[in-house]
Scaffold this motif. Structure first.
Motif, PDB file in Angstrom:
ATOM      1  N   UNK A   1       3.982  -0.836   3.277  1.00  0.00           N
ATOM      2  CA  UNK A   1       2.973   0.228   3.300  1.00  0.00           C
ATOM      3  C   UNK A   1       1.565  -0.356   3.333  1.00  0.00           C
ATOM      4  N   UNK A   2       1.335  -1.400   2.544  1.00  0.00           N
ATOM      5  CA  UNK A   2       0.019  -2.058   2.536  1.00  0.00           C
ATOM      6  C   UNK A   2      -0.272  -2.660   3.908  1.00  0.00           C
ATOM      7  N   UNK A   3       0.743  -3.289   4.507  1.00  0.00           N
ATOM      8  CA  UNK A   3       0.576  -3.845   5.852  1.00  0.00           C
ATOM      9  C   UNK A   3       0.254  -2.739   6.851  1.00  0.00           C
ATOM     10  N   UNK A   4       0.945  -1.618   6.736  1.00  0.00           N
ATOM     11  CA  UNK A   4       0.720  -0.494   7.648  1.00  0.00           C
ATOM     12  C   UNK A   4      -0.674   0.102   7.442  1.00  0.00           C
ATOM     13  N   UNK A   5      -1.105   0.209   6.190  1.00  0.00           N
ATOM     14  CA  UNK A   5      -2.463   0.681   5.916  1.00  0.00           C
ATOM     15  C   UNK A   5      -3.488  -0.250   6.548  1.00  0.00           C
ATOM     16  N   UNK A   6      -3.232  -1.537   6.462  1.00  0.00           N
ATOM     17  CA  UNK A   6      -4.145  -2.519   7.045  1.00  0.00           C
ATOM     18  C   UNK A   6      -4.178  -2.403   8.561  1.00  0.00           C
ATOM     19  N   UNK A   7      -3.017  -2.206   9.174  1.00  0.00           N
ATOM     20  CA  UNK A   7      -2.929  -2.141  10.637  1.00  0.00           C
ATOM     21  C   UNK A   7      -3.369  -0.801  11.222  1.00  0.00           C
ATOM     22  N   UNK A   8      -2.999   0.298  10.562  1.00  0.00           N
ATOM     23  CA  UNK A   8      -3.168   1.626  11.158  1.00  0.00           C
ATOM     24  C   UNK A   8      -4.076   2.572  10.376  1.00  0.00           C
ATOM     25  N   UNK A   9      -4.423   2.239   9.146  1.00  0.00           N
ATOM     26  CA  UNK A   9      -5.207   3.145   8.314  1.00  0.00           C
ATOM     27  C   UNK A   9      -4.314   4.187   7.674  1.00  0.00           C
ATOM     28  N   UNK A  10      -4.906   5.015   6.823  1.00  0.00           N
ATOM     29  CA  UNK A  10      -4.105   6.007   6.084  1.00  0.00           C
ATOM     30  C   UNK A  10      -3.388   6.985   7.013  1.00  0.00           C
ATOM     31  N   UNK A  11      -4.038   7.383   8.087  1.00  0.00           N
ATOM     32  CA  UNK A  11      -3.399   8.344   8.994  1.00  0.00           C
ATOM     33  C   UNK A  11      -2.154   7.760   9.656  1.00  0.00           C
ATOM     34  N   UNK A  12      -2.091   6.441   9.761  1.00  0.00           N
ATOM     35  CA  UNK A  12      -0.926   5.786  10.351  1.00  0.00           C
ATOM     36  C   UNK A  12       0.204   5.535   9.368  1.00  0.00           C
ATOM     37  N   UNK A  13      -0.065   5.773   8.085  1.00  0.00           N
ATOM     38  CA  UNK A  13       0.953   5.568   7.059  1.00  0.00           C
ATOM     39  C   UNK A  13       1.791   6.832   6.923  1.00  0.00           C
ATOM     40  N   UNK A  14       2.874   6.865   7.655  1.00  0.00           N
ATOM     41  CA  UNK A  14       3.834   7.959   7.546  1.00  0.00           C
ATOM     42  C   UNK A  14       5.183   7.356   7.183  1.00  0.00           C
ATOM     43  N   UNK A  15       6.060   8.171   6.630  1.00  0.00           N
ATOM     44  CA  UNK A  15       7.383   7.661   6.279  1.00  0.00           C
ATOM     45  C   UNK A  15       8.157   7.281   7.538  1.00  0.00           C
ATOM     46  N   UNK A  16       7.894   7.956   8.626  1.00  0.00           N
ATOM     47  CA  UNK A  16       8.551   7.608   9.889  1.00  0.00           C
ATOM     48  C   UNK A  16       8.092   6.226  10.369  1.00  0.00           C
ATOM     49  N   UNK A  17       6.772   5.984  10.343  1.00  0.00           N
ATOM     50  CA  UNK A  17       6.253   4.681  10.752  1.00  0.00           C
ATOM     51  C   UNK A  17       6.722   3.584   9.801  1.00  0.00           C
TER      52      UNK A  17
END
Length: 101
Positions: A24-40
């Motif tokens: 999740x931290x990696x995803x936040x770093x890469x995509x921001x909060x809007x990119x943090x979904x359970x699907x992603x």
């Protein structure tokens, strides 16, 4: 009629709360909060969203667990011009996490 092949990769290591938070931290770093979904997150972890929900109840809980890691990363960034922009970008995320606590 042919047999269906599984289109997604299967994970080989055990899924854990710590691994989910790390991703999740990696995803936040890469995509921001809007990119943090359970699907992603499920895609990144090569698992299903249901497996994540076994460990984490919802996005607010996930953000609450990710918050200390994001804060630590933010305080250990090198000093440069982009730091102010980065901190301004994550401020709404951090504010939202603190408000949900």
């Amino acid at each position: 009629m042919g047999t269906a092949k599984r289109g997604s990769e299967r994970r080989e290591d055990a899924l854990s709360r710590a691994r989910i938070i790390e991703a999740a931290v990696e995803l936040l770093d890469d995509e921001g909060e809007s990119g943090l979904t359970f699907r992603a997150l499920a895609t990144r972890l090569a698992t299903g969203a249901g497996a994540i929900y076994w460990h984490i109840a919802n996005k607010n809980e996930l953000l609450a667990h990710a918050y200390p890691f994001v804060r630590k990363l933010a305080t250990h960034l090198p000093k440069h011009d982009d730091l102010a922009e980065f901190l301004a970008g994550i401020e709404p995320i951090l504010t939202g996490i603190e408000a949900s606590r």
